[in-house]
Design an enzyme around this catalytic site. Sequence first.
Site, PDB file in Angstrom:
ATOM      1  N   ASP A 115       0.849  -1.186   0.000  1.00 39.29           N
ATOM      2  CA  ASP A 115       0.000   0.000   0.000  1.00 39.29           C
ATOM      3  C   ASP A 115       0.891   1.243   0.000  1.00 39.29           C
ATOM      4  O   ASP A 115       2.101   1.168   0.175  1.00 39.29           O
ATOM      5  CB  ASP A 115      -0.960   0.003   1.190  1.00 39.29           C
ATOM      6  CG  ASP A 115      -0.234  -0.046   2.529  1.00 39.29           C
ATOM      7  OD1 ASP A 115       0.959  -0.381   2.549  1.00 39.29           O
ATOM      8  OD2 ASP A 115      -0.862   0.259   3.550  1.00 39.29           O
ATOM      9  N   ASP A 121       2.075   4.690   1.608  1.00 36.13           N
ATOM     10  CA  ASP A 121       2.133   5.363   2.911  1.00 36.13           C
ATOM     11  C   ASP A 121       2.020   6.867   2.712  1.00 36.13           C
ATOM     12  O   ASP A 121       2.767   7.453   1.916  1.00 36.13           O
ATOM     13  CB  ASP A 121       3.447   5.032   3.621  1.00 36.13           C
ATOM     14  CG  ASP A 121       3.622   3.535   3.856  1.00 36.13           C
ATOM     15  OD1 ASP A 121       2.709   2.932   4.435  1.00 36.13           O
ATOM     16  OD2 ASP A 121       4.656   2.983   3.447  1.00 36.13           O
TER      17      ASP A 121
END
EC number: 2.7.7.19
Length: 479
Positions: A202, A204
């Site tokens: 993912d 950040d």
Amino acid sequence: MNRNPDQNTFPNITLKIIETYLSRVPSVNEYHMLKLQARNIQKITVFNKDIFVSLVKKNKKRFFSDVNTSASEIKDRILSYFSKQTQTYNIGKLFTIIELQSVLVTTYTDILGVLTIKAPNVISSKISYNVTSMEELARDMLNSMNVAIIDKAKVMGRHNVSSLVKNVNKLMEEYLRRHNKSCICYGSYSLYLINPNILYGDIDILQTNSRTFLIDLAFLIKFITGNNIILSKIPYLRNYMVIKDENDNHIIDSFNIRQDTMNVVPKIFIDNIYIVDPTFQLLNMIKMFSQIDRLEDLSKDPEKFNARMATMLEYVRYTHGIVFDGKRNNMPMKCIIDENNRIVTVTTKDYFSFKKCLVYLDENVLSSDILDLNADTSCDFESVTNSVYLIHDNIMYTYFSNTILLSDKGKVHEISARGLCAHILLYQMLTSGEYKQCLSDLLNSMMNRDKIPIYSHTERDKKPGRHGFINIEKDIIVF
């Protein structure tokens, strides 16, 4: 007695607004509880649902095209949520519905709806870095720190990842370009923009409107997938929120910071996206290696860390002209730990104008001591450093949120000593102070080192507080 109000009792306009919203005459209790929400309720009532449906469909087409959902299903879910209050009689749940609907009607278009219109041209700003030349050096540095002994009996918490992460990442790439004044990224994706060989999960992010963004995104996912989406707040992570699905699978998380903090975070511009300066990220990585859990991660997957470190080392070599010749001078700076009072004294006089730094391992003790000093010039950089800093009478005071590793009884391990030095250098970068000579010495102090076993480590500061959450399906907000 819970009577219905008559029109002679209450102002007609407010009553009519609430009545229209609820599709029923409000009870006396409902009226008195909701009358101060009349302005928000009116905005919800007049909100153009058709335009909103169209925006969600466009978001779906662009970022969630592989999700098997029809246009009619999306419309039904949206209209169902915007009429949910008509079947709700609990005042607390009504307040939650109003609050969340208000976020959607006042912010969604500017935050996520805008992603569907034509984007500005991308300004190509990549520099070609020779990361390969740093791989052997990075491997040598990391090998000397690969000293954690994994306890196979230790039960590790699983981090289940949602299949929607790839869709959200696609959305986030565009979001970072459109909102680059309020949202920046760090971590693997930011390094991928420098070195395409970096693998990332993912994305950040740090942003100044995290809660609003995550609520809007949670609803977008809910309307497209039909899944119940939950937002959670973790007490020991400052201003942190995470979106998970109903099966507790991680979708995305975010740290919220103030605009004044955002303004001082060192950053660089790549392809219309601001990323945290890799020099700053490298210091954070060195700091985090003082955390015993992070060393365990290194032991499990050293090549992942090697790719990241090599990328950051090449960046600092290219950008700052760092020469890796092993000349360390006074690095790492001398560190003496008082285990009873949980304070580490770092001798800083060889590099900075303040002669020493008192590093507290308990944040509340530092806060109390700062009050006793009667000093009001401390700097709080929130989750960027997880600490305040204060310089008073040539002494720096700060808090260190990680463990301190010991190589022997009462002796700070050099991994932690470097982590403490990196923590001080973060302050120097954030305040535009001098740091380059210290950075050069710090990085060179990591070269050609033997492995030193860990004797023990201090415990992390325990953070009080409770978990908070927003459950859209159950109309509950607990913060």
